[in-house]
Design an enzyme around this catalytic site. Structure first.
Site, PDB file in Angstrom:
ATOM      1  N   SER A  35      -7.097   1.980  -2.493  1.00 22.98           N
ATOM      2  CA  SER A  35      -6.076   0.986  -3.050  1.00 22.98           C
ATOM      3  C   SER A  35      -6.419  -0.058  -3.531  1.00 22.98           C
ATOM      4  CB  SER A  35      -5.031   0.970  -1.597  1.00 22.98           C
ATOM      5  OG  SER A  35      -4.302  -0.169  -1.797  1.00 22.98           O
ATOM      6  N   GLU A  41       0.832  -1.257   0.093  1.00 23.61           N
ATOM      7  CA  GLU A  41      -0.187   0.074   0.143  1.00 23.61           C
ATOM      8  C   GLU A  41       0.689   1.316   0.167  1.00 23.61           C
ATOM      9  OE1 GLU A  41      -4.246  -0.395   1.813  1.00 23.61           O
ATOM     10  OE2 GLU A  41      -3.180   0.504   3.120  1.00 23.61           O
ATOM     11  N   GLU A  66       2.219   1.871  -3.319  1.00 19.32           N
ATOM     12  CA  GLU A  66       0.892   2.261  -4.132  1.00 19.32           C
ATOM     13  C   GLU A  66       0.993   3.849  -3.988  1.00 19.32           C
ATOM     14  OE1 GLU A  66      -2.705   0.208  -3.797  1.00 19.32           O
ATOM     15  OE2 GLU A  66      -3.596   1.261  -5.311  1.00 19.32           O
ATOM     16  N   GLU A  86     -13.216 -12.098  -6.901  1.00 14.55           N
ATOM     17  CA  GLU A  86     -12.079 -11.408  -7.259  1.00 14.55           C
ATOM     18  C   GLU A  86     -10.933 -11.835  -6.509  1.00 14.55           C
ATOM     19  OE1 GLU A  86     -14.973 -10.150  -6.501  1.00 14.55           O
ATOM     20  OE2 GLU A  86     -15.447  -8.097  -7.305  1.00 14.55           O
ATOM     21  N   CYS A 130     -11.488  -2.702  14.033  1.00  8.20           N
ATOM     22  CA  CYS A 130     -11.966  -4.188  13.875  1.00  8.20           C
ATOM     23  C   CYS A 130     -12.197  -4.610  15.570  1.00  8.20           C
ATOM     24  CB  CYS A 130     -10.559  -4.821  13.353  1.00  8.20           C
ATOM     25  SG  CYS A 130     -10.710  -4.552  11.683  1.00  8.20           S
ATOM     26  N   CYS A 151      -8.642  -2.521   3.183  1.00  3.19           N
ATOM     27  CA  CYS A 151      -8.430  -3.934   3.975  1.00  3.19           C
ATOM     28  C   CYS A 151      -9.769  -4.083   4.725  1.00  3.19           C
ATOM     29  CB  CYS A 151      -7.296  -3.851   4.907  1.00  3.19           C
ATOM     30  SG  CYS A 151      -7.307  -2.222   5.939  1.00  3.19           S
ATOM     31  N   LYS A 175     -15.971 -10.126   6.545  1.00  7.04           N
ATOM     32  CA  LYS A 175     -14.828 -11.173   6.162  1.00  7.04           C
ATOM     33  C   LYS A 175     -15.418 -12.283   5.645  1.00  7.04           C
ATOM     34  CE  LYS A 175     -11.230  -8.559   7.138  1.00  7.04           C
ATOM     35  NZ  LYS A 175     -10.271  -7.851   6.061  1.00  7.04           N
ATOM     36  N   GLU A 220     -16.502 -11.425   2.297  1.00 11.23           N
ATOM     37  CA  GLU A 220     -15.126 -10.936   1.439  1.00 11.23           C
ATOM     38  C   GLU A 220     -14.561 -12.160   0.943  1.00 11.23           C
ATOM     39  OE1 GLU A 220     -11.223  -8.314   2.156  1.00 11.23           O
ATOM     40  OE2 GLU A 220     -11.409 -10.059   3.230  1.00 11.23           O
TER      41      GLU A 220
HETATM   42  S1  SF4 Z   1     -14.237  -5.788  11.704  1.00  4.23           S
HETATM   43 FE1  SF4 Z   1     -15.274  -3.825  10.872  1.00  4.23          FE
HETATM   44  S2  SF4 Z   1     -13.650  -2.544  10.607  1.00  4.23           S
HETATM   45 FE2  SF4 Z   1     -12.635  -4.569  10.755  1.00  4.23          FE
HETATM   46  S3  SF4 Z   1     -12.600  -5.154   8.515  1.00  4.23           S
HETATM   47 FE3  SF4 Z   1     -14.402  -6.158   9.573  1.00  4.23          FE
HETATM   48  S4  SF4 Z   1     -15.936  -4.705   8.818  1.00  4.23           S
HETATM   49 FE4  SF4 Z   1     -14.027  -3.765   8.806  1.00  4.23          FE
END
Ligand code: SF4
Ligand code: FMN
Ligand code: SF4
Ligand code: SF4
Ligand code: SF4
Ligand code: SF4
Ligand code: SF4
Ligand code: SF4
Ligand code: SF4
Ligand code: FES
Ligand code: FES
Ligand code: FES
Lengths: 584, 607, 171
Positions: A329, A289, A292, A376, A513, A309, A368, A371
């Site tokens: 990014s 990052e 970048e 991708e 997080c 992230c 996540k 995600e």
């Molecule tokens: S815990 Fe919350 S801030 Fe951390 S990556 Fe997941 S959604 Fe984003």
């Protein structure tokens, strides 16, 4: 105004107390040492997340002056107020409301994901409910399991509307709303759409405040157990930065207790073949990052650059600001980087068929999960990450396996992807990513050693913060936002050409997080989040290496495999793309 | 033409051609009830005929709002004698024109027959229905053409506004209203002057004056009649209220169901604007004020002031907890005053005639008059405006003419779904805020439903609860789930599936819902049940102990064997030969009541 | 369902233009005027299908959940198509005590429909409404704009039959 004008006298159960004007009855009572039960109330005021809709009515107390019941959570005390919290009328009022809620509730505690962590359940216990005097029709709605991340069982909803406050007011996503009215009211998506079809960012903030089992994570533990029990699979696990300062809470430790070593040890006991550290991925992310950012500054690329992230935040920009997709990014998140390298570099080095590798992440986060399912984020048909477990799910697995967490010995991560720096550790809290990136970018730009690695200006809890860092005479203007509502403000500025930042860090969750939707429930206590953040910085302070680019294993990976930051290989394996999505 | 001063207003008033030049004035009711019976066609036809026969020089036809005796509509009042023609049909027009207008004769067959004395009454002013009434809020309603601003001007319209703006400070106005003793007619009965004072006190450059025209109580149509019959009074009052509280914008929240009221209101607002009663620099005083109409969309709870404000903001109409009150934090978070239509309709009159005058009417703590919508099992259905302190008996038996078939009146329901029942023993209670409170009832907005001996009070209570639980916004627990549970218990009872414990359940649940609900809807939802439980306990017990008789039967003493009942029974469960006593097979009877309705001898016994 | 909601081509395009023009013409905060926009849209389209609600949410730049929350709160908004004739039976107190419930049941029976749902022949949507302010004529039934007062149960058959024949003005 003199302090004296701001003070108010009142009595609580006969005790005289003096409180500041504007104090709620609830807080006044607490000051007098009197506990009043609450349910719908949520007060994270330093995070701007306050649900004060006064709708559950389990907190009513009697105002002796008027003889009326008032909701203590939202009623302010007035001078001369005479509050009785345990009059028969007040107790009956509270009990009746609770009994009514229970009369419309599936009493499934034994098999409920919230068992023993449920505010409704504890309240029933606290109020000594032994019989529900009113029975009748109950809500009947389908359970929604269509999203990767969120399990929604409207039948367990008590309409406290905390989730609505989070989703609409704090996150400004607006996926959830009350629909219909009267007994038919239900907290739902537009048109009762499947969660998976909506513009939900999966930030999980609705989950983190839901007092019951109505909103929860999609539990992936049984799938993970299956892989663990399959001898053909090489099951790798990685642990995110924010998990190590929170998991302990599930086992009776004080908030903020750092239990990294015990976690690694527990994971081995659960049967994971290899235990990696997401922090390694975080260091790698920083290096990519920072590169970048430097490239964009020098090459006149789109500015400002936004961190990428946090998947909830990525989802948010794809849906809400599709015209701005060139600003984040292109770096993958740390978990994907670790996954990506595990199934290429690590597999290659250890001669394992990537097909046989199962990558499991332990995350503070429900987003996540979604995600991991993004196409991708796969390389040659292999998803970077196969399963994501939240901190809570891991805790449940440990309990399920009857592992006595407290007596575990400390253990350390496996190589090749297990080494990390203090810079990686602070990823877990708001401002951490950009601080880590600044440490690396500074040295990349100036070529000089950064002596003072603590950028205190970047820390804190305000929703939007900013700071300027001097690098060789050029000023790097940095913005930070946590909670998507704050992010929206910064994005609107960018869209309207009003932004003056070069780099912005955005985290969807309050506090970053550490306040993620998959963390042990804070039950509305923001001190817990503060304790976790403190520990994060403690890990950083205690680390020998505190700059990502100095992580020896990161250097090794570049030398062995990736060549240089931003190389073609790095682009292929560690970067991703974004696409616009309809908002619905 | 803008009216810039009080003088200009008076000049205009003097120039409006007086109706005295015409010898006959017809007040033709075009209120909702009468319109529903096609009074518009009737008026059209009258107009045609008058023109065709060249009578326009001596006859003035005025299309008015409700003339109050709605149950007898369509109505024509022929001035100057105030001869009332009732239930006029389109076909009657020609006869009226010929006889009454051309030849000065009265069309006897269209006159009103006093139901009690059974005598024909010619003039409205001689009818018991009108005699005991006193008009303040309904002053012009039914006497002027609401579409014509000149009619309002002619009746001293906008004079109060001119005086207020040019000669009085906001504080003066608040004091006058306080002194008049006017209390909110929307249900709460809070002092209007005090309310205005609170908003005036607040420091804010943005404030709002809001008129609550939601009129959600089923069975109430007072506000609607005022809006349709005298819209300028409302507008004038709102400007005055705006001035008194420091608001420059007015909003009228009106239920979308009142489509026919919205039109005259819009027209009146436009006319007021055209003449400078709304807009910038009203009467050259430097005061600006304008009014916008906001529509509801079918939710009773939106009559509650905080819900109403949210609805005006485009949100779900859910109430929020008070404090903060609208006067502190209202529309768009700014100080706002919410007043009911009828409350406001009193304002111009009070300012014209003085606070002392107003305070001389009514009782100690309740001044002025109150408008009721009288309906149900009563002869004269319609709007009734009486001084506070009038008794139920006077309203129902004198003004209302008692039961149409002189059956016993068992109860009077007042205050709609938030109210309770008044039983015979309280019929002599003077109606004012405090006396009603003392007998456990409440004024409410003015719905008054008369119920006869045939009414099943448990069913009536269930009806109201069905209403409130259906209209509950669903935000707070006691109301959302509690009213549902109460309804379920009532349903069990009326289905003969209840048990004695249900009565205790109903009572405790009701009391807890009253005490712990968030807004007035939930707090009052149990009232109809609790009050009927108190006064008609035996009816509840009959259900709870399952001793209630549910099937019809025939009184052998009375039956003459006419066979009428047998012929209408849908389940063929009545048997009997001609001129023989008939018998009902109760196992087959579905209690439809058809036999009861046709029996000429009252031989059918209702359960 | 996502596809169905995002597809606005199934809506009358002329109608959408009219709606756009209306929204365009609104002054001040548009989100605040959602209820007026919904009234207007329902007037144009007859009801508020999902894709129309989504369209409106987009035009007003607000979440569709919020729009749907408002639509489902107010009883005058309909998410389902409505029959050619809306038959509203007043269930206000005055009408109730004069037997409105039986009138409603009879009408439902005659139109072969469920409360609030369009009849299969597309002719009727029968609903109960709160007092329409014509209590003097209780019980009251309205069919579209036309008001029927003092409705007797045996007159109902006649009225409905006339509408079925398309002869709605004969009163
Ligand atoms: S815990 Fe919350 S801030 Fe951390 S990556 Fe997941 S959604 Fe984003
Ligand atoms: C459920 C509920 C419904 C109400 N409906 C109305 C209404 O239809 N019209 C009205 O004027 N007030 C209504 N009110 C009272 C209003 O909240 C408010 O008190 C009133 O408009 C104030 O005006 P007033 O002081 O002039 O009476 C209602 C209150 C409740 C709790
Ligand atoms: S949500 Fe709570 S009370 Fe409900 S079943 Fe689950 S644990 Fe039990
Ligand atoms: S607490 Fe009671 S219900 Fe629950 S498991 Fe134990 S015995 Fe069973
Ligand atoms: S996960 Fe986040 S975006 Fe999705 S519904 Fe919950 S709060 Fe809203
Ligand atoms: S889903 Fe949970 S947070 Fe949302 S309203 Fe229901 S109980 Fe409250
Ligand atoms: S009392 Fe009823 S209407 Fe009022 S807020 Fe509570 S649920 Fe809504
Ligand atoms: S009430 Fe109806 S079913 Fe019963 S006997 Fe009379 S007509 Fe027949
Ligand atoms: S209608 Fe009356 S009088 Fe005639 S047969 Fe029936 S019960 Fe007897
Ligand atoms: S906690 Fe106060 S009303 Fe719910
Ligand atoms: S509407 Fe005509 S008298 Fe009331
Ligand atoms: S109750 Fe039916 S019109 Fe008023």
């Amino acid at each position: 105004m003199k302090l004296i004008d701001k003070m108010i006298n009142c009595t609580v159960n006969g005790m005289d107390i003096t409180v500041e004007k504007g104090t709620s009855v609830l807080d006044a009572a607490a000051k007098a040492g009197v506990h009043i039960p609450t349910l719908c109330h949520l007060n994270l005021h330093d995070l701007n997340a306050v649900n004060q809709s006064a709708n559950c009515r389990v907190c009513v107390v009697e105002d002796e002056n008027s003889g009326r019941l008032v909701p203590s959570c939202s009623q302010e005390v007035y001078d001369g107020m005479n509050i009785e919290t345990d009059s028969l009328k007040a107790v009956m009022g509270r009990r009746t409301s609770l009994e009514l809620l229970l009369s419309n509730h599936p009493q499934d505690c034994l098999t409920c994901i919230k068992n023993l962590d449920c505010e409704l359940q504890s309240l029933a216990h606290e109020m000594n409910i032994k019989e529900i005097h009113y029975q009748g029709e109950k809500m009947k709605h389908p359970i929604d399991t269509t999203s990767q991340a969120i399990h929604k069982d409207p039948n367990k909803c008590i309409m406290c509307r905390r989730c609505i406050t989070m989703c609409n007011d704090v996150q400004t996503v607006g996926v959830l709303s009350p629909l219909k009215r009267g007994f038919d009211v239900v907290v739902a998506t537009a048109f009762h759409m499947d969660m998976g079809d909506t513009s939900c960012t999966y930030c999980g903030q609705c989950v983190s405040v839901c007092p019951t089992g109505a909103l929860a994570e999609m539990d992936a533990s049984s799938k993970v157990w299956k892989r663990l029990n399959n001898p053909k699979k090489h099951v790798i696990v990685q642990v995110a930065p924010a998990v190590r300062v929170a998991l302990g809470e599930e086992f009776g430790y004080d908030p903020g207790e750092i239990s990294t070593g015990k976690i690694v040890s527990a994971l081995r006991r659960l049967g994971f073949d290899t235990v990696f550290d997401t922090n390694f991925g975080a260091d790698l992310t920083i290096v990519e990052e920072a590169k970048e950012l430097v490239d964009r500054i020098e090459g006149g690329g789109p500015m400002p650059m936004l961190t990428s992230c946090c998947p909830a935040w990525v989802q948010f920009i794809e849906q809400q600001f599709p015209e701005l997709l060139d600003v984040p990014s292109t770096c993958k998140s740390p978990q994907s980087m670790v996954g990506s390298l595990a199934k290429t570099y690590y597999a290659e080095q250890n001669n394992i068929d990537p097909e046989d590798i199962t990558m499991v992440s332990i995350m503070p986060c429900v987003a996540k999960k979604a995600e991991a399912a993004r196409e991708e984020l796969s390389v040659e048909g292999h998803y970077n990450v196969d399963y994501v477990l939240t901190t809570r799910e891991l805790a449940r697995m440990i309990k399920e396996a009857a592992i006595d967490f407290k007596t575990l010995r400390d253990d350390s991560f496996d190589q090749l992807l297990g080494e990390s720096t203090g810079a990686a550790a602070i990823f877990g809290t708001t401002g951490g990513v950009i601080e880590a990136a600044s440490r690396t970018a500074y040295e990349m730009v100036t070529g000089k050693e950064l002596k003072k690695v603590d950028f205190k200006d970047l820390r804190g809890i305000d929703g939007i913060r900013e700071a300027t860092i001097e690098m060789n005479g050029t000023k790097l203007r940095i913005g930070i936002a946590h909670e998507l509502g704050n992010a929206r403000k910064l994005l609107e500025d960018i869209r309207d050409g009003k932004s003056h930042f070069d780099a912005i860090e955005i985290m969807a969750c309050p506090g970053g997080c550490i306040g993620g939707g998959g963390q042990p429930y804070h039950h509305g206590k923001s001190e817990i989040l503060k304790k976790r953040a403190e520990s994060i910085y403690k890990i950083d302070m205690g680390s020998e290496v505190r700059k990502s680019h100095e992580n020896p294993m990161v250097k090794k990976v570049y030398k062995d495999f990736l060549e240089t930051p931003g190389s073609k290989r790095a682009k292929e394996l560690l970067h991703t793309t974004y696409s616009a999505k309809e908002r619905i | 033409m803008r009216v810039e001063s009080l003088d200009a207003l008076k000049k205009w008033k003097s120039k409006i051609p007086s109706t005295d030049t015409k010898s006959i004035r017809i007040l033709a009711c075009a209120g909702t009830s009468c319109l529903s019976s096609d009074s518009d066609l009737l008026i059209e036809r009258l107009k045609e005929q008058i023109e065709k026969r060249g009578l326009d020089t001596k006859v003035e036809l005025v299309r008015t709002g409700c003339v109050r005796l709605c149950g007898q509509g369509p109505l024509l009042l022929m001035e100057p004698e105030e001869i009332a023609y009732v239930k006029v049909h389109l076909d009657d027009v020609d006869e009226i024109v010929e006889k009454h207008l051309e030849n000065g004769e009265t069309v006897e067959r269209l006159l009103y027959t006093d139901p009690k004395k059974n005598e024909i009454i010619k003039a409205a002013k001689d009818m018991d229905f009108y005699k005991k009434q006193k008009r303040i809020a309904l002053l012009n309603c039914g006497s002027i053409d609401p579409w014509n601003i000149e009619h309002y001007i002619q009746n001293d319209g906008y004079e109060a506004l001119a005086t207020v703006l040019l000669e009085k400070s906001p504080k003066d106005v608040v004091e006058i209203i306080k002194k008049s003793g006017l209390r909110g007619r929307g249900g709460g009965g809070f002092s209007t002057g005090m309310k205005w004072g609170f908003t005036l006190q607040e420091k804010s450059d943005e404030k709002y004056m809001i008129c609550n025209a939601d009129e959600g109580d089923p069975g109430a149509f007072m506000d609607r009649s005022i809006i349709e019959g005298d819209p300028h009074a409302l507008i004038e009052a709102m400007v005055i209220g705006g001035y008194a509280t420091g608001a420059k914008e007015g909003l009228i929240y009106i239920r979308a169901e009142y489509a026919t009221s919205i039109e005259p209101l819009r027209k009146a607002i436009e006319d007021a604007r055209k003449h400078g009663f709304l807009g910038k620099d009203i009467f050259g005083s430097g005061f600006d004020f304008d009014i916008e109409i906001k529509l509801g969309a079918g939710a009773f709870v939106c009559g509650e002031e905080t819900a109403l404000i949210h609805s005006m903001e485009g949100l779900r109409g859910e109430p929020s907890t008070k404090p903060p009150f609208p006067s502190q934090k209202g529309f768009r978070g700014k100080p706002s005053t919410v007043n009911n239509v009828e409350t406001l309709a009193n304002i111009p009159v009070i300012l014209r005639k003085g606070a002392e005058w107003f305070a001389s009417i009514g009782t100690e703590d309740s001044k002025g008059t109150k408008v009721f919508a009288l309906a149900g099992n009563v002869r004269n259905i319609g709007l009734v405006e009486v001084p506070m302190g009038t008794t139920f008996r006077e309203i129902v038996f004198e003004i209302g003419g008692g039961h149409p078939e002189d059956k016993d009146i068992k109860a009077i329901q007042i205050g709609g779904p938030s109210g309770g029942v008044i039983t015979e023993e309280f019929f002599d209670t003077p109606i004012d805020y405090d006396s009603l409170n003392s007998i456990g009832a409440m004024m409410g907005s003015g719905g008054m439903i008369v119920m006869d001996e045939d009414s099943d009070m448990v069913e009536i209570a269930k009806f109201y609860l069905d209403f409130t639980q259906d209209e509950s916004c669903g935000k707070c627990t006691p109301c959302r789930i509690g009213t549902k549970r109460m309804y379920e218990i009532l349903e069990r009872l009326t289905n003969m599936e209840g048990e004695p414990e249900d009565l205790e359940r109903l009572r405790t649940l009701g009391e807890n819902i009253q005490s712990s609900s968030l807004c007035g809807l939930g707090q009052s939802a149990p009232n109809p049940v609790l009050s009927t439980m108190e006064y008609f306990a035996e009816e509840y017990e009959a259900y709870a102990y399952r001793t209630k008789k549910t099937k019809y039967s025939i009184d052998a003493e009375k039956c003459i064997g006419c066979t009428k009942c047998k012929r209408v029974c849908p389940t063929d469960c009545i048997s009997g030969d001609v001129r023989q006593v008939h018998v009902i097979d109760e196992s087959e009877c579905i209690a439809c009541g058809a036999c009861y309705d046709v029996c000429p001898k009252d031989a059918i016994i209702k359960p | 369902m996502r596809k169905e909601i995002l597809d606005t081509t199934t809506l009358d395009q002329e109608g959408l233009k009219k709606l756009d023009a209306y929204i365009e013409g609104l002054r001040g905060n548009k989100e605040e005027q959602l209820i007026h926009v919904l009234h207007h849209a329902q007037q144009i389209f007859g009801y508020l299908p999902k894709n129309l609600q989504w369209y409106i949410a987009n035009q007003l730049n607000m979440p569709s959940a919020k729009v749907n929350g408002v639509v489902t709160f107010y009883s005058l908004f309909s998410e389902e198509p409505r029959g050619k004739y809306t038959v509203s039976v007043c269930m206000g107190t005055a009408c109730f005590v004069k037997g409105a419930e039986k009138v409603l049941d009879r009408i439902l029976e005659l139109t072969k429909s469920e409360k609030g749902k369009m009849s299969d022949d597309g002719l009727f949507t029968v609903q109960d409404v709160r007092c329409i302010g014509a209590c003097g004529l209780a019980p009251v039934v309205t069919i579209n704009e036309k008001v029927y007062g003092n409705v007797k149960i045996n007159e109902v058959d006649d009225i409905i039959r006339r509408y079925k024949r398309g002869d709605q003005h004969a009163s």
